[in-house]
Design an enzyme around this catalytic site. Structure first.
Site, PDB file in Angstrom:
ATOM      1  N   LYS A 160       6.026  22.990 -13.710  1.00  0.00           N
ATOM      2  CA  LYS A 160       5.291  21.697 -13.381  1.00  0.00           C
ATOM      3  C   LYS A 160       4.785  21.714 -11.896  1.00  0.00           C
ATOM      4  CE  LYS A 160       4.245  17.223 -14.089  1.00  0.00           C
ATOM      5  NZ  LYS A 160       4.398  15.716 -14.878  1.00  0.00           N
ATOM      6  N   GLU A 183      -5.611  16.570 -10.648  1.00  0.00           N
ATOM      7  CA  GLU A 183      -6.001  17.011 -12.110  1.00  0.00           C
ATOM      8  C   GLU A 183      -7.460  17.147 -12.003  1.00  0.00           C
ATOM      9  OE1 GLU A 183      -3.770  15.475 -15.562  1.00  0.00           O
ATOM     10  OE2 GLU A 183      -5.428  16.091 -16.782  1.00  0.00           O
ATOM     11  N   ARG A 188       0.828  -1.144   0.104  1.00  0.00           N
ATOM     12  CA  ARG A 188       0.119   0.077  -0.151  1.00  0.00           C
ATOM     13  C   ARG A 188       0.679   1.391  -0.004  1.00  0.00           C
ATOM     14  NH1 ARG A 188      -2.950  -3.231   3.578  1.00  0.00           N
ATOM     15  NH2 ARG A 188      -4.870  -3.926   2.482  1.00  0.00           N
ATOM     16  N   LYS A 244       2.346  11.272 -11.171  1.00  0.00           N
ATOM     17  CA  LYS A 244       1.533  10.208 -11.908  1.00  0.00           C
ATOM     18  C   LYS A 244       2.462   9.027 -12.100  1.00  0.00           C
ATOM     19  CE  LYS A 244      -1.686  13.270 -14.347  1.00  0.00           C
ATOM     20  NZ  LYS A 244      -2.284  13.728 -15.835  1.00  0.00           N
ATOM     21  N   ARG A 253      -4.265  21.276 -13.624  1.00  0.00           N
ATOM     22  CA  ARG A 253      -3.316  20.493 -14.153  1.00  0.00           C
ATOM     23  C   ARG A 253      -3.369  20.018 -15.696  1.00  0.00           C
ATOM     24  NH1 ARG A 253      -0.089  15.550 -10.746  1.00  0.00           N
ATOM     25  NH2 ARG A 253       1.325  15.049 -12.361  1.00  0.00           N
ATOM     26  N   HIS A 281      -1.746  12.501 -28.645  1.00  0.00           N
ATOM     27  CA  HIS A 281      -2.155  11.313 -28.448  1.00  0.00           C
ATOM     28  C   HIS A 281      -2.748  10.775 -29.723  1.00  0.00           C
ATOM     29  CE1 HIS A 281      -1.990  11.881 -23.605  1.00  0.00           C
ATOM     30  NE2 HIS A 281      -1.089  11.455 -24.138  1.00  0.00           N
ATOM     31  N   HIS A 295       6.516  10.198 -28.278  1.00  0.00           N
ATOM     32  CA  HIS A 295       5.465  10.885 -27.553  1.00  0.00           C
ATOM     33  C   HIS A 295       5.813  12.671 -27.619  1.00  0.00           C
ATOM     34  CE1 HIS A 295       2.991  12.041 -24.307  1.00  0.00           C
ATOM     35  NE2 HIS A 295       3.776  12.658 -23.498  1.00  0.00           N
ATOM     36  N   GLU A 308       8.533  18.691 -24.711  1.00  0.00           N
ATOM     37  CA  GLU A 308       7.803  18.976 -23.556  1.00  0.00           C
ATOM     38  C   GLU A 308       8.382  20.392 -22.817  1.00  0.00           C
ATOM     39  OE1 GLU A 308       5.380  17.279 -22.342  1.00  0.00           O
ATOM     40  OE2 GLU A 308       5.522  15.440 -23.079  1.00  0.00           O
ATOM     41  N   ASN A 310      -1.417  19.288 -20.430  1.00  0.00           N
ATOM     42  CA  ASN A 310      -1.817  18.539 -21.514  1.00  0.00           C
ATOM     43  C   ASN A 310      -1.830  19.359 -22.752  1.00  0.00           C
ATOM     44  OD1 ASN A 310      -1.853  16.062 -20.101  1.00  0.00           O
ATOM     45  ND2 ASN A 310      -3.820  16.565 -19.422  1.00  0.00           N
ATOM     46  N   HIS A 357      -1.381  17.675 -26.306  1.00  0.00           N
ATOM     47  CA  HIS A 357      -1.654  16.236 -25.953  1.00  0.00           C
ATOM     48  C   HIS A 357      -2.866  15.632 -26.652  1.00  0.00           C
ATOM     49  CE1 HIS A 357       1.744  16.616 -23.234  1.00  0.00           C
ATOM     50  NE2 HIS A 357       1.609  15.645 -23.104  1.00  0.00           N
TER      51      HIS A 357
END
Ligand code: NAD
Length: 370
Positions: free
Chosen positions: A228, A238, A122, A144, A242, A253, A267, A186, A246, A249
């Site tokens: 960031k 998010e 955990r 993330k 946040r 994507h 990417h 980025e 993106n 993105h």
């Protein structure tokens, strides 16, 4: 010399150390975090071949014993089989909750190992030692973590913050030019989304830093990580702001999916082209001045980066096909596509209010340019 960016998240606060020689003195850099003089490294073959010896020497110089699990390199590693392998290895090694796991690699290793640590007992503590530019400015910071499944990328994961990040400029020296520039996509994104002065700084210094200037690299990474961190602190999970991260993105994507997440488009390359398209869309909607999309593309061109759909080798779906791929993005809320648009360079905002027809037009014009 190292610069710290502090990520003030209460009892999950941590520092991102940015500088040279951090891997070589990794033991001294993390000794204060260790409950006992042991650590567990998870890495991949390419990084292990180039840098694991330095990391091990850096740990043992501080009397820290470290075992290592070495996985195959590449995006397919970020899936169920290697997640299981990592968790089972850490359990076999009897890693305890307060122990420290070291994720040593690019975004693939960072995301996978972070997730393994999130679910192991955990929540086991981990340090990110990112080895690509993309991982140093983006994936190692913010918590993330996750893996890909047959249904898509990053669909299974958790928020789990590292307890420290060591972003060592030295390890970027072995990165291929294409991977470096993909990470730069980025970096440019940060300027485009929230800091016009940083974008202007990149226009002036981007080429020198790509050629290898360590001080400029450190400065670009520090400013990116600071941006960031500021956004993550405002909105860790998010719910709002946040999503600004993106920028580029939603388009990116869809292009990654259309090219099968293959070598045809990395990417960061998808993000760079996506940023150019997001500015094009913003301009067509009358939100930002007409010259801004050209300025974005001009900078990407000056860096020798992909910036148009024409720069992607091979076939692409038509505009409707790309729109359908966009609709599968996990940023869709209540069936509504959310976009990050801009009022100008450095002034991005989140909106759910974009007519699909305008997006289709931008895409079909961009496809005609191919
Ligand atoms: P990666 O980890 O696959 O690394 C790219 C390539 O560089 C690989 O071939 C790797 O072996 C090689 N490499 C790594 N370090 C090297 C070094 N120092 N010298 C030479 N070669 C080296 O990919 P990436 O671009 O670092 O990360 C992409 C991943 O990050 C994707 O899975 C993406 O989803 C994820 N990501 C996550 C976040 C987040 O917030 N968690 C953000 C952005 C991207």
């Amino acid at each position: 010399m190292a610069h710290d960016v502090h990520v003030p998240l209460g009892d999950r606060a941590y520092d991102v150390r940015i500088g040279t020689g951090l891997v070589a003195r990794a033991g001294a850099e993390i000794a204060d975090l260790l409950p006992r003089p042991r650590a567990w490294i998870v890495t991949e073959e390419t990084v292990a071949r180039l840098h694991l010896g330095t990391l091990r020497a850096g740990l043992s110089a501080a009397g820290i014993e470290a075992g290592a699990l070495i996985l195959p390199p590449g995006e397919p590693t970020k899936g169920w089989p290697h997640l299981i392998e990592t968790v089972e290895w850490l359990l076999a090694e009897k890693v305890e909750r307060r122990d420290l796991v070291i994720a040593f690699g690019g975004g693939v290793i960072g995301d996978l190992v972070g997730f393994a640590c999130a679910i192991l007992r955990r929540g086991v503590r981990f340090v990110q030692v990112p080895t690509t530019l993309l991982a140093q400015v983006d994936s190692s910071v913010g918590g993330k973590t996750g893996i890909n499944t047959t249904h898509g990328k990053n669909l299974v994961g958790a928020f789990h913050q590292p307890v420290r990040v060591l972003a060592d400029i030295d390890v970027l020296g072995t990165l291929g030019e294409r991977d470096f520039l993909a990470g730069y996509g980025e970096v440019a994104k940060y300027g485009l989304l929230g800091d016009a002065a940083f974008f202007a700084w990149l226009e002036a210094n981007g080429r020198a830093l790509a050629r290898g200037d360590a001080a400029l690299r450190a400065e670009a990474i520090r400013r990116s990580v600071q941006m960031k961190a500021d956004i993550v602190v405002r909105d860790e999970t998010e719910q709002g702001d946040r999503a600004l991260l993106n920028l580029g993105h939603t388009f990116g994507h869809a292009l990654e999916a259309a090219t099968g997440y293959s070598d045809r488009l990395l990417h960061g390359e998808g993000v760079a082209i996506g940023c150019a398209l997001a500015f094009e869309l913003s301009s067509r909607l009358g939100l930002c001045p007409q010259e801004e999309p050209s300025r974005v593309r001009a900078h990407l061109a000056a860096m020798g980066m992909k910036r148009d759909l024409a720069d992607i080798p091979g076939d692409l779906p038509d505009a409707d096909g790309l729109l359908a791929l966009m609709a599968q993005d996990k940023k869709v809320v209540g069936g509504q596509l959310r976009f990050i648009l801009a009022r100008g360079i450095g002034e991005a905002f989140v909106t759910g209010d974009v007519p699909a027809e305008a997006v289709r037009l931008v895409l079909s014009d961009a496809l005609r340019g191919r």
